[in-house]
Design a protein around this motif. Structure first.
Motif, PDB file in Angstrom:
ATOM      1  N   HIS A  91     -39.256   2.784  -4.854  1.00 19.83           N
ATOM      2  CA  HIS A  91     -40.228   3.481  -4.374  1.00 19.83           C
ATOM      3  C   HIS A  91     -40.730   4.630  -5.064  1.00 19.83           C
ATOM      4  CE1 HIS A  91     -41.512   6.491  -0.748  1.00 19.83           C
ATOM      5  NE2 HIS A  91     -42.473   5.807  -1.443  1.00 19.83           N
TER       6      HIS A  91
ATOM      7  N   SER B 219     -35.622  12.120  -6.471  1.00 13.56           N
ATOM      8  CA  SER B 219     -36.907  11.989  -5.248  1.00 13.56           C
ATOM      9  C   SER B 219     -37.228  10.598  -4.925  1.00 13.56           C
ATOM     10  CB  SER B 219     -37.893  12.931  -5.778  1.00 13.56           C
ATOM     11  OG  SER B 219     -38.699  12.314  -6.998  1.00 13.56           O
TER      12      SER B 219
ATOM     13  N   HIS C 212     -43.388   2.433   6.489  1.00 21.57           N
ATOM     14  CA  HIS C 212     -42.007   2.732   6.395  1.00 21.57           C
ATOM     15  C   HIS C 212     -41.142   1.455   6.046  1.00 21.57           C
ATOM     16  CE1 HIS C 212     -42.361   6.918   7.147  1.00 21.57           C
ATOM     17  NE2 HIS C 212     -42.754   6.787   8.194  1.00 21.57           N
TER      18      HIS C 212
ATOM     19  N   SER D  20     -33.331  17.618   3.484  1.00 24.73           N
ATOM     20  CA  SER D  20     -34.583  18.436   3.784  1.00 24.73           C
ATOM     21  C   SER D  20     -35.072  18.826   2.257  1.00 24.73           C
ATOM     22  CB  SER D  20     -34.602  19.397   4.704  1.00 24.73           C
ATOM     23  OG  SER D  20     -33.728  20.687   4.289  1.00 24.73           O
ATOM     24  N   ASP D  21     -36.386  19.498   2.212  1.00 27.78           N
ATOM     25  CA  ASP D  21     -36.734  19.898   1.027  1.00 27.78           C
ATOM     26  C   ASP D  21     -36.037  21.290   0.485  1.00 27.78           C
ATOM     27  OD1 ASP D  21     -38.712  18.209   0.337  1.00 27.78           O
ATOM     28  OD2 ASP D  21     -40.253  19.194   1.352  1.00 27.78           O
TER      29      ASP D  21
ATOM     30  N   SER E 151     -31.281  12.727   0.408  1.00 31.40           N
ATOM     31  CA  SER E 151     -31.977  12.299   1.690  1.00 31.40           C
ATOM     32  C   SER E 151     -32.157  13.541   2.484  1.00 31.40           C
ATOM     33  CB  SER E 151     -31.452  11.243   2.410  1.00 31.40           C
ATOM     34  OG  SER E 151     -30.291  11.646   2.522  1.00 31.40           O
TER      35      SER E 151
ATOM     36  N   LYS F 126     -38.864   6.308   2.962  1.00 33.73           N
ATOM     37  CA  LYS F 126     -39.019   7.659   3.629  1.00 33.73           C
ATOM     38  C   LYS F 126     -40.258   8.123   3.947  1.00 33.73           C
ATOM     39  CE  LYS F 126     -35.966  10.799   2.223  1.00 33.73           C
ATOM     40  NZ  LYS F 126     -35.240  11.777   1.396  1.00 33.73           N
ATOM     41  N   LYS F 127     -41.162   7.969   2.761  1.00 35.51           N
ATOM     42  CA  LYS F 127     -42.514   8.754   3.121  1.00 35.51           C
ATOM     43  C   LYS F 127     -43.477   7.479   2.865  1.00 35.51           C
ATOM     44  CE  LYS F 127     -41.854  13.611   2.722  1.00 35.51           C
ATOM     45  NZ  LYS F 127     -42.312  14.803   2.549  1.00 35.51           N
ATOM     46  N   ILE F 128     -44.545   7.509   3.448  1.00 34.77           N
ATOM     47  CA  ILE F 128     -45.712   6.871   2.933  1.00 34.77           C
ATOM     48  C   ILE F 128     -46.685   7.306   2.165  1.00 34.77           C
ATOM     49  CG2 ILE F 128     -47.564   5.365   4.140  1.00 34.77           C
ATOM     50  CD1 ILE F 128     -46.148   5.595   6.820  1.00 34.77           C
ATOM     51  N   GLU F 129     -46.140   7.270   0.896  1.00 36.72           N
ATOM     52  CA  GLU F 129     -47.060   7.641  -0.242  1.00 36.72           C
ATOM     53  C   GLU F 129     -46.384   7.082  -1.715  1.00 36.72           C
ATOM     54  OE1 GLU F 129     -45.697  11.745  -0.538  1.00 36.72           O
ATOM     55  OE2 GLU F 129     -43.802  11.278  -1.191  1.00 36.72           O
TER      56      GLU F 129
ATOM     57  N   ARG G 238     -42.623   7.176  -5.425  1.00 32.76           N
ATOM     58  CA  ARG G 238     -43.292   8.153  -4.326  1.00 32.76           C
ATOM     59  C   ARG G 238     -44.383   8.894  -5.135  1.00 32.76           C
ATOM     60  NH1 ARG G 238     -38.793  11.733  -1.152  1.00 32.76           N
ATOM     61  NH2 ARG G 238     -40.779  12.618  -0.320  1.00 32.76           N
TER      62      ARG G 238
ATOM     63  N   TYR H  35     -31.858   6.630  -0.957  1.00 33.11           N
ATOM     64  CA  TYR H  35     -32.387   7.912  -1.536  1.00 33.11           C
ATOM     65  C   TYR H  35     -31.430   8.817  -1.952  1.00 33.11           C
ATOM     66  CZ  TYR H  35     -36.987   6.316   0.159  1.00 33.11           C
ATOM     67  OH  TYR H  35     -38.144   5.611   0.228  1.00 33.11           O
TER      68      TYR H  35
END
Length: 178
Positions: free
Chosen positions: A111, A123, A91, A166-167, A164, A56-59, A113, A161
């Motif tokens: 993942h 999360s 990703h 939005s925040d 999945s 999902k996110k590159i972190e 995160r 996830y």
């Protein structure tokens, strides 16, 4: 195979596993690349090349854990055979995981995160060998078992996830639970 060659293969495989587990090997291979561990070790040493997609996110970090074919040990604390952790770089990326021997195993990819070393279910993403359909609990052990022979075995893993959206949707969901 002679005793000397068996000892050498075992030693090289142990060194490769140590390098991988201590974080000295970093993932991010191209889709066509072989595992660098395989180049360092005997070509017959079993390794798993995991193609992880849907990050999902590159972190944070991606963590791959190998479990035995014993259903009672699946995802149990202290029962993993191998653990490899690499920074998230894309990703979709590859991970190279040394296997302790040829045979049947189960794989989970997390993942992480926030890179805190814990599984934060709401999360963070999860993926499993054979990409079983997921419900609210862990997938059935028999659905994630795969066989690995000598050399490189490849496995595609799609991340999932739980939340999945939005925040804003996550905040709304948390507020409804209170």
């Amino acid at each position: 195979m002679t005793m000397e060659k068996q000892s050498f293969v075992g030693t090289v495989a142990a060194i490769a596993a140590f390098v991988s587990l201590t974080g000295m090997f970093v993932g991010g291979l191209s889709a066509t690349a072989a595992c660098p561990i395989e180049e360092q070790a005997d070509a017959a040493a079993p390794v798993l090349l995991v193609h992880v997609s849907g990050v999902k996110k590159i972190e944070g970090n991606l963590r791959a854990q190998i479990y035995s074919d014993n259903a009672e040990e699946w995802l149990e604390k202290g029962k993993k055979l191998v653990r490899v952790e690499v920074p998230v770089r894309d990703h979709s990326q590859d991970m190279c995981v040394p296997l302790p021997h040829q045979g049947s195993f189960a794989l989970v990819v997390l993942h992480d995160r926030n890179a805190n070393g814990k599984a934060d279910v709401f999360s963070e993403g999860f993926g499993f060998s054979n990409n079983p359909e997921l419900g609210l609990g862990k997938p059935d052990h028999e659905k994630v078992i795969f066989a690995a022979g000598s050399g490189t075995t490849t496995m595609d893993v799609s991340m999932n996830y739980l939340l999945s959206g939005s925040d804003e949707k996550k905040k709304h969901h948390r507020a409804r639970r209170r």
